[in-house]
Design a protein around this motif. Sequence first.
Motif, PDB file in Angstrom:
ATOM      1  N   THR A 133       0.518  -1.114  -0.004  1.00 44.40           N
ATOM      2  CA  THR A 133      -0.319   0.291  -0.336  1.00 44.40           C
ATOM      3  C   THR A 133       0.754   1.418   0.006  1.00 44.40           C
ATOM      4  O   THR A 133       2.083   1.534   0.437  1.00 44.40           O
ATOM      5  CB  THR A 133      -0.728  -0.118   1.311  1.00 44.40           C
ATOM      6  OG1 THR A 133      -0.101  -0.218   1.926  1.00 44.40           O
ATOM      7  CG2 THR A 133      -2.144  -1.065   1.464  1.00 44.40           C
ATOM      8  N   GLU A 175     -10.588   9.359  -8.466  1.00 43.12           N
ATOM      9  CA  GLU A 175     -10.507   8.893  -7.779  1.00 43.12           C
ATOM     10  C   GLU A 175     -10.644   9.990  -6.589  1.00 43.12           C
ATOM     11  O   GLU A 175     -10.020  11.056  -6.358  1.00 43.12           O
ATOM     12  CB  GLU A 175      -9.968   7.866  -6.792  1.00 43.12           C
ATOM     13  CG  GLU A 175     -10.228   7.045  -7.992  1.00 43.12           C
ATOM     14  CD  GLU A 175      -9.819   5.801  -7.078  1.00 43.12           C
ATOM     15  OE1 GLU A 175      -9.140   5.239  -5.939  1.00 43.12           O
ATOM     16  OE2 GLU A 175      -8.872   4.135  -7.963  1.00 43.12           O
ATOM     17  N   PRO A 185      -4.857   7.515  -9.152  1.00 47.50           N
ATOM     18  CA  PRO A 185      -4.058   6.758  -8.654  1.00 47.50           C
ATOM     19  C   PRO A 185      -2.247   5.945  -9.783  1.00 47.50           C
ATOM     20  O   PRO A 185      -2.939   6.772 -10.426  1.00 47.50           O
ATOM     21  CB  PRO A 185      -5.085   5.834  -8.715  1.00 47.50           C
ATOM     22  CG  PRO A 185      -6.357   5.711  -8.678  1.00 47.50           C
ATOM     23  CD  PRO A 185      -6.160   6.991  -9.771  1.00 47.50           C
ATOM     24  N   TRP A 209       3.163  10.140  -3.104  1.00 50.59           N
ATOM     25  CA  TRP A 209       2.937   8.683  -2.586  1.00 50.59           C
ATOM     26  C   TRP A 209       4.016   8.252  -1.770  1.00 50.59           C
ATOM     27  O   TRP A 209       4.975   8.631  -1.949  1.00 50.59           O
ATOM     28  CB  TRP A 209       2.491   8.303  -3.529  1.00 50.59           C
ATOM     29  CG  TRP A 209       1.071   8.212  -4.563  1.00 50.59           C
ATOM     30  CD1 TRP A 209       0.861   9.581  -5.485  1.00 50.59           C
ATOM     31  CD2 TRP A 209       0.279   8.234  -4.015  1.00 50.59           C
ATOM     32  NE1 TRP A 209      -0.517   9.452  -6.287  1.00 50.59           N
ATOM     33  CE2 TRP A 209      -0.850   8.474  -4.952  1.00 50.59           C
ATOM     34  CE3 TRP A 209      -0.690   7.648  -3.269  1.00 50.59           C
ATOM     35  CZ2 TRP A 209      -2.736   8.828  -4.653  1.00 50.59           C
ATOM     36  CZ3 TRP A 209      -2.012   7.512  -2.745  1.00 50.59           C
ATOM     37  CH2 TRP A 209      -3.096   7.295  -3.584  1.00 50.59           C
ATOM     38  N   THR A 236      -4.823   9.123   3.043  1.00 52.20           N
ATOM     39  CA  THR A 236      -4.661   8.462   1.533  1.00 52.20           C
ATOM     40  C   THR A 236      -4.674   7.348   0.523  1.00 52.20           C
ATOM     41  O   THR A 236      -2.913   7.839   0.763  1.00 52.20           O
ATOM     42  CB  THR A 236      -5.642   9.599   0.691  1.00 52.20           C
ATOM     43  OG1 THR A 236      -6.880  10.597   0.427  1.00 52.20           O
ATOM     44  CG2 THR A 236      -6.239   8.614  -0.774  1.00 52.20           C
ATOM     45  N   THR A 237      -5.107   6.255   0.775  1.00 53.46           N
ATOM     46  CA  THR A 237      -4.238   5.160   0.361  1.00 53.46           C
ATOM     47  C   THR A 237      -4.657   4.360  -0.960  1.00 53.46           C
ATOM     48  O   THR A 237      -6.053   3.995  -0.254  1.00 53.46           O
ATOM     49  CB  THR A 237      -4.102   3.996   1.305  1.00 53.46           C
ATOM     50  OG1 THR A 237      -3.831   4.589   2.982  1.00 53.46           O
ATOM     51  CG2 THR A 237      -3.237   3.144   1.478  1.00 53.46           C
ATOM     52  N   HIS A 238      -3.371   4.110  -1.212  1.00 51.88           N
ATOM     53  CA  HIS A 238      -3.990   3.184  -2.677  1.00 51.88           C
ATOM     54  C   HIS A 238      -3.126   1.605  -2.146  1.00 51.88           C
ATOM     55  O   HIS A 238      -2.305   1.771  -1.211  1.00 51.88           O
ATOM     56  CB  HIS A 238      -3.150   3.804  -3.642  1.00 51.88           C
ATOM     57  CG  HIS A 238      -3.312   2.853  -4.851  1.00 51.88           C
ATOM     58  ND1 HIS A 238      -4.352   2.634  -5.726  1.00 51.88           N
ATOM     59  CD2 HIS A 238      -2.997   2.196  -5.793  1.00 51.88           C
ATOM     60  CE1 HIS A 238      -4.040   1.872  -6.923  1.00 51.88           C
ATOM     61  NE2 HIS A 238      -3.193   1.321  -6.400  1.00 51.88           N
ATOM     62  N   SER A 239      -3.823   0.017  -2.478  1.00 53.28           N
ATOM     63  CA  SER A 239      -3.525  -0.421  -2.085  1.00 53.28           C
ATOM     64  C   SER A 239      -3.369  -1.613  -3.449  1.00 53.28           C
ATOM     65  O   SER A 239      -4.169  -1.624  -4.924  1.00 53.28           O
ATOM     66  CB  SER A 239      -4.813  -2.297  -1.235  1.00 53.28           C
ATOM     67  OG  SER A 239      -4.136  -2.687  -1.718  1.00 53.28           O
ATOM     68  N   LYS A 243      -5.727  -3.689  -5.746  1.00 53.45           N
ATOM     69  CA  LYS A 243      -5.756  -2.574  -7.259  1.00 53.45           C
ATOM     70  C   LYS A 243      -5.068  -3.228  -8.557  1.00 53.45           C
ATOM     71  O   LYS A 243      -6.175  -3.595  -9.627  1.00 53.45           O
ATOM     72  CB  LYS A 243      -6.288  -1.209  -6.711  1.00 53.45           C
ATOM     73  CG  LYS A 243      -7.030  -0.604  -5.724  1.00 53.45           C
ATOM     74  CD  LYS A 243      -8.521  -0.318  -5.950  1.00 53.45           C
ATOM     75  CE  LYS A 243      -9.430   0.892  -5.524  1.00 53.45           C
ATOM     76  NZ  LYS A 243     -10.946   0.271  -5.642  1.00 53.45           N
TER      77      LYS A 243
END
Length: 257
Positions: A133, A175, A185, A209, A236-239, A243
């Motif tokens: 992440t 997003e 993203p 990020w 805010t987190t992106h996996s 994904k």
Amino acid sequence: MNSNNRGHFPFVNSSSSSESSDEFDEWLGYENEAMEIEEQIAINMIARNNYVIHQLLLIQQSDQEATMAESPVQMNLVPTEATSESFAEYGQVIEASSDGDLFGPNDAQLDLSRGTPRFYIMRLEGRTLGFSTITHHANVTQCLGSIGGHVWYLGVAKPSLIEDVDRERVGDNVESGSDGHLYAPPTVEEVRVFRFSGPKFVKLNRGTWHAGPLFSDSSMDFYNLELSNTNEVDHTTHSFKKKNGVIFRFEDSTSSS
């Protein structure tokens, strides 16, 4: 007119034109009401079909994400030494300067204007040399540094806040973040890992990020400058695992000092 034909035409009545008008108005009302009902039924059917399609797409997306999360692909990264030049797209690397030097471009260019600054020591334990992440903060330039100048690592990707990028390049891939801000993203291809060592700290640009700090020791202390509510409202987190079906690993290039 032949009296036998009376009643065949509901709106022509020789005995009373007013009654014919009333009957016509009543009939017209029924027709209009029937048309409205039919139109509403059609609208409801379209809405229902759209809802069903939306739900099927969500289920399909969920199944795809679950499959990727169960068997992610491991990406092996090679750490890059963090310098002012190599880290320029993500923020600043701040090193020691002479006492008495005036403020200039080599100092941390901070943005703490959107809340109350918080400067504290954070103790991290049990970190590994890998991540799946990655997180950004849209409202602050975060600063991190190891107490003692130990070796540590940070996974990063360039900021992708909509205000900071070309909307044509982003397209429809947009997003909403933790506080409602818009962003694109991060992509797997743009992820990097940097190595920090010695008496230096990093200033992350707003929206950069980052994954970490990461290190091979059992625990490490870091000083951290952010806002008082950064971890509550601006996280805010992106996996990548969920994904993109990807996890990242790297090796410790040197032992910690």
